[in-house]
Design an enzyme around this catalytic site. Structure first.
Site, PDB file in Angstrom:
ATOM      1  N   SER A  26       0.802  -1.219   0.000  1.00  0.00           N
ATOM      2  CA  SER A  26       0.000   0.000   0.000  1.00  0.00           C
ATOM      3  C   SER A  26       0.839   1.275   0.000  1.00  0.00           C
ATOM      4  CB  SER A  26      -0.948   0.003   1.203  1.00  0.00           C
ATOM      5  OG  SER A  26      -1.941  -0.989   1.057  1.00  0.00           O
ATOM      6  N   LYS A  32     -11.409  -4.586   9.928  1.00  0.00           N
ATOM      7  CA  LYS A  32     -12.402  -3.931   9.078  1.00  0.00           C
ATOM      8  C   LYS A  32     -13.786  -3.856   9.724  1.00  0.00           C
ATOM      9  CE  LYS A  32     -10.087  -5.056   4.737  1.00  0.00           C
ATOM     10  NZ  LYS A  32     -10.203  -5.658   3.387  1.00  0.00           N
ATOM     11  N   ASP A  47     -13.083  -1.163  -0.760  1.00  0.00           N
ATOM     12  CA  ASP A  47     -12.856  -2.527  -1.243  1.00  0.00           C
ATOM     13  C   ASP A  47     -13.939  -2.942  -2.238  1.00  0.00           C
ATOM     14  OD1 ASP A  47     -10.527  -3.124   0.112  1.00  0.00           O
ATOM     15  OD2 ASP A  47     -11.541  -4.016   1.838  1.00  0.00           O
ATOM     16  N   GLY A  86     -14.722 -17.648   3.332  1.00  0.00           N
ATOM     17  CA  GLY A  86     -14.391 -16.773   4.444  1.00  0.00           C
ATOM     18  C   GLY A  86     -15.595 -15.989   4.919  1.00  0.00           C
ATOM     19  N   GLY A  88     -15.052 -12.912   7.082  1.00  0.00           N
ATOM     20  CA  GLY A  88     -14.600 -11.650   7.648  1.00  0.00           C
ATOM     21  C   GLY A  88     -15.071 -10.451   6.840  1.00  0.00           C
ATOM     22  N   TYR A  93      -3.074 -10.477  -2.766  1.00  0.00           N
ATOM     23  CA  TYR A  93      -2.210  -9.896  -3.793  1.00  0.00           C
ATOM     24  C   TYR A  93      -0.734 -10.238  -3.610  1.00  0.00           C
ATOM     25  CZ  TYR A  93      -1.425  -6.497  -0.064  1.00  0.00           C
ATOM     26  OH  TYR A  93      -1.110  -5.906   1.148  1.00  0.00           O
TER      27      TYR A  93
END
Length: 418
Positions: A15, A56, A92, A116, A118, A197
């Site tokens: 990032s 998050k 996102d 998932g 989350g 990524y």
């Protein structure tokens, strides 16, 4: 702290480099242990932050205002401090939607399994529904809160069209080769989206491609969500051309150049020239094998046999392939094992140096290429594999400097759309 990203573990994050390519502001990576999150958010000593695993959802109670879309999703990855009021957003969503559009994966009418439960999973579910999926199911190990277990997904939903991985399984630092589920179990599978990524191509992505599905990693999503976050931070708008340019810049920086080919094809010499020209670290897997074994390669073959050499080679290749932004020169037989190819391809473009057979000179330090007859035999056996595994093929009959220059041009011009 002006701008930055918070999370529990950020050593793998790209990032900072993405935001540096977008705008001129101070952006730092701040690792926060879970017991320190409350103090950090209460102090809110920042202008704007991105939020990643595992916070998050945990940051939501500290926000004075939440964007409707983020509220509906139940996950926030971007926070802006407006005169002491913390406002939360979810970029996102836009990042994943852009990734799916760019990949060509068809969501409309599809049965989608989101792996998932989350914050990223909640985003993936919202994106799939928004893009017209006919049915969306979440999958988790526990099967709690309405999710399917992996066993149920395999038994009752083997006709799924699209998988979206929103788990950390396959992420850098986790066990090598991990996949949350085997894509080959889904006979109708047409697309796989992995939010991870790093590596650029997870084992899930590589295996899904091998099964014939379109499969993409999460780097473009990361870049696009950073673009949308930067627009919120600064009020500036970025063109599509800028987004593509930043994505390509980061991809080229992170992508390894992996040289494959016959013994004596010039991989080490060309690799050193490329590394020096591009300012990249250089890894010679044969040299790393010698270092690990404490003896030269002919001695390994003589005392331990070829099988032991190949096992050691695989260990070295898995370590080298996990790096990013390096030049790797491989041994002549490296691509003979599928697991080696996957390890090299996770972060690399495989560049085959196709040196003419008549220019391949036998030497005593190459046990399987110590004579003209041996070289001819190896060439006949391996050439189809070199071609099949190569992303880029480079004629290597010229001087090492000329071959290195051509390899650089082909690498920089390569299609990096995946």
């Amino acid at each position: 702290m002006q701008y930055g990203c918070i999370g529990e573990h950020l050593s793998h994050s790209f990032s900072k480099e993405i935001h540096a390519a977008l705008a001129d502001y101070d952006y730092i990576l701040k690792e926060i242990p879970q017991d320190a999150l409350c103090d950090f958010m209460t102090a809110h000593d920042f202008c704007g932050i991105n939020v990643t695993i595992p916070y998050k959802q945990a940051v939501i109670p500290f926000l004075a205002e939440i964007q409707d879309a983020a509220k509906a999703i139940g996950a926030v990855n971007t926070i802006v401090n407006r005169d002491g009021r913390l406002c939360g957003y979810n970029t996102d969503f836009g990042g994943m939607e852009a990734l799916i559009h760019r990949s060509g994966i068809v969501m409309r009418g599809a049965k989608v399994l989101v792996l998932g439960t989350g914050g990223t999973s909640k985003t993936a579910m919202a994106v799939a529904a928004h893009m017209g999926a006919a049915a969306v199911y979440t999958v988790s190990r526990s099967g709690k809160n309405g999710a399917l277990t992996y066993e149920q997904a395999l038994s009752a939903h083997a006709d799924a069209d699209v998988l979206i991985n929103a788990t950390p399984c396959g992420m850098f630092g986790n066990s090598a080769g991990d996949m949350p589920i085997d894509p080959k179990a889904f006979q109708k599978l047409s697309g796989v989206v992995d939010a991870i990524y790093h590596p650029l191509r997870t084992p899930l992505v590589l295996q899904a491609r091998r099964a014939g599905a379109t499969a993409v990693g999460g780097l473009y999503m990361l870049v696009m969500q950073a673009v949308l976050a930067s627009e919120i931070f600064t009020g500036q708008r970025y063109s599509r051309e800028t987004v593509e340019a930043v994505y390509r810049k980061i991809r080229l920086q992170k992508e390894n150049i992996v040289l494959t080919g016959m013994p004596a094809s010039g991989k080490t010499t060309v690799g050193r020239l490329l590394a020096e020209k591009l300012g990249r670290p250089f890894i010679d897997t044969d040299a790393e094998i010698v270092k690990a074994a404490g003896v030269d390669i002919p001695t390994i073959f003589k005392e331990r046999g070829e099988a032991a050499f190949r096992d050691l080679e695989t260990q070295v290749i898995k370590k080298a392939g996990a790096e990013t932004g390096v030049v790797i020169a491989t041994g002549g037989g490296a691509v003979l094992r599928e697991e080696n190819v996957d390890a090299l391809r996770q972060n690399g473009q495989l560049v085959f140096l196709n040196r003419p057979l008549e220019q391949l000179v036998p030497t005593d330090d190459r046990p399987l290429a110590a004579s003209k007859e041996a070289i001819f035999k190896r060439y006949s056996e391996r050439f189809p594999t070199y071609i099949l595994t190569a992303d880029i093929a480079v004629p290597a009959g010229d001087t090492p400097a000329e071959v290195a220059a051509l390899a650089e041009r082909r690498f920089c011009d390569a299609d990096l759309s995946d």
